[in-house]
Design a protein around this motif. Structure first.
Motif, PDB file in Angstrom:
ATOM      1  N   PRO A  44      -7.054 -14.760   1.157  1.00 43.37           N
ATOM      2  CA  PRO A  44      -6.787 -13.658   1.701  1.00 43.37           C
ATOM      3  C   PRO A  44      -6.510 -13.822   3.112  1.00 43.37           C
ATOM      4  CG  PRO A  44      -9.250 -14.593   1.717  1.00 43.37           C
ATOM      5  CD  PRO A  44      -8.154 -15.295   1.345  1.00 43.37           C
ATOM      6  N   THR A  46      -7.224 -11.240   6.854  1.00 50.76           N
ATOM      7  CA  THR A  46      -7.742 -10.026   7.931  1.00 50.76           C
ATOM      8  C   THR A  46      -7.815  -9.259   7.981  1.00 50.76           C
ATOM      9  OG1 THR A  46      -7.246 -11.614   9.659  1.00 50.76           O
ATOM     10  CG2 THR A  46      -8.761 -11.973   8.681  1.00 50.76           C
ATOM     11  N   PRO A  47      -8.902  -8.091   8.390  1.00 48.65           N
ATOM     12  CA  PRO A  47      -8.129  -6.710   9.001  1.00 48.65           C
ATOM     13  C   PRO A  47      -7.207  -6.711  10.376  1.00 48.65           C
ATOM     14  CG  PRO A  47      -9.905  -6.598   8.132  1.00 48.65           C
ATOM     15  CD  PRO A  47     -10.072  -8.416   8.417  1.00 48.65           C
ATOM     16  N   ILE A  50      -3.684  -7.943   8.678  1.00 47.61           N
ATOM     17  CA  ILE A  50      -2.932  -6.811   7.986  1.00 47.61           C
ATOM     18  C   ILE A  50      -2.719  -5.647   8.617  1.00 47.61           C
ATOM     19  CG2 ILE A  50      -3.414  -4.312   6.146  1.00 47.61           C
ATOM     20  CD1 ILE A  50      -5.737  -6.610   5.146  1.00 47.61           C
ATOM     21  N   TRP A  78      -9.146  -1.240   4.283  1.00 43.46           N
ATOM     22  CA  TRP A  78      -8.552  -2.859   4.353  1.00 43.46           C
ATOM     23  C   TRP A  78      -8.126  -3.022   5.763  1.00 43.46           C
ATOM     24  CZ3 TRP A  78      -3.584  -3.005   0.702  1.00 43.46           C
ATOM     25  CH2 TRP A  78      -4.348  -2.677  -0.604  1.00 43.46           C
ATOM     26  N   GLU A  79      -7.633  -2.282   6.766  1.00 39.79           N
ATOM     27  CA  GLU A  79      -7.452  -2.533   8.324  1.00 39.79           C
ATOM     28  C   GLU A  79      -8.923  -2.259   8.992  1.00 39.79           C
ATOM     29  OE1 GLU A  79      -5.051   0.063   9.368  1.00 39.79           O
ATOM     30  OE2 GLU A  79      -2.886  -0.970   8.498  1.00 39.79           O
ATOM     31  N   GLY A  81     -11.617  -3.644   7.369  1.00 38.91           N
ATOM     32  CA  GLY A  81     -12.023  -4.109   7.023  1.00 38.91           C
ATOM     33  C   GLY A  81     -13.793  -3.713   5.773  1.00 38.91           C
ATOM     34  N   GLY A  83     -12.761  -3.251   2.717  1.00 42.40           N
ATOM     35  CA  GLY A  83     -12.267  -3.317   1.785  1.00 42.40           C
ATOM     36  C   GLY A  83     -11.549  -5.205   1.584  1.00 42.40           C
ATOM     37  N   LYS A  84     -10.352  -5.319   0.477  1.00 44.28           N
ATOM     38  CA  LYS A  84      -9.963  -6.712   0.798  1.00 44.28           C
ATOM     39  C   LYS A  84      -8.470  -6.118  -0.625  1.00 44.28           C
ATOM     40  CE  LYS A  84     -12.741 -10.314   2.756  1.00 44.28           C
ATOM     41  NZ  LYS A  84     -13.523 -11.731   2.258  1.00 44.28           N
ATOM     42  N   GLN A  86      -6.099  -7.552  -3.459  1.00 43.69           N
ATOM     43  CA  GLN A  86      -6.107  -8.192  -4.474  1.00 43.69           C
ATOM     44  C   GLN A  86      -4.796  -8.506  -4.985  1.00 43.69           C
ATOM     45  OE1 GLN A  86      -9.700  -8.111  -6.487  1.00 43.69           O
ATOM     46  NE2 GLN A  86     -11.300  -8.134  -4.533  1.00 43.69           N
ATOM     47  N   LEU A  90      -2.510  -7.952  -2.066  1.00 47.72           N
ATOM     48  CA  LEU A  90      -2.185  -9.501  -1.728  1.00 47.72           C
ATOM     49  C   LEU A  90      -0.800 -10.387  -1.089  1.00 47.72           C
ATOM     50  CD1 LEU A  90      -4.079 -11.216   0.692  1.00 47.72           C
ATOM     51  CD2 LEU A  90      -5.115 -12.021  -2.250  1.00 47.72           C
TER      52      LEU A  90
END
Length: 106
Positions: A44, A46-47, A50, A78-79, A81, A83-84, A86, A90
């Protein structure tokens, strides 16, 4: 612990499959299918990573979200933090980070 052993087993199977491909036991399509089945999920981001991808590409949130086929709201989350990314999102972000946005989207 179990996950580590599973990863090692998959790596060993991929290595053996590539050796068999080199001997001619597997054709190109077969080895490609085996490699896709054994692909490990990417690590993953990190924010901050991204956000750095977006800032380095000189894209606004809306433009980068369009490239990723997602919404600007989701990219902002996402930026922050909240959500992420996927799956394909990703993988695209990781490719943009490693190769640059211009290499991925010429």
């Amino acid at each position: 612990m179990i996950r580590k052993r599973k990863n090692e087993t998959i790596k060993q199977l991929l290595h053996m499959s590539r050796e068999l491909h080199a001997c001619g036991a597997f054709d190109d399509d077969a080895i490609r299918r085996i490699e896709h089945a054994g692909m490990m999920p990417p690590e993953p981001l990190t924010p901050d990573e991204i956000r750095a991808i977006r800032e380095q590409s000189s894209c606004c949130v809306y433009t980068l979200a369009g490239m990723l086929n997602t919404s600007a709201k989701r990219l902002r989350r996402w930026e922050q933090g909240l959500g992420k990314p996927q799956g394909a999102e990703l993988r695209l972000l990781r490719m943009m980070r490693d190769r640059g946005v211009d290499a991925v989207f010429p």
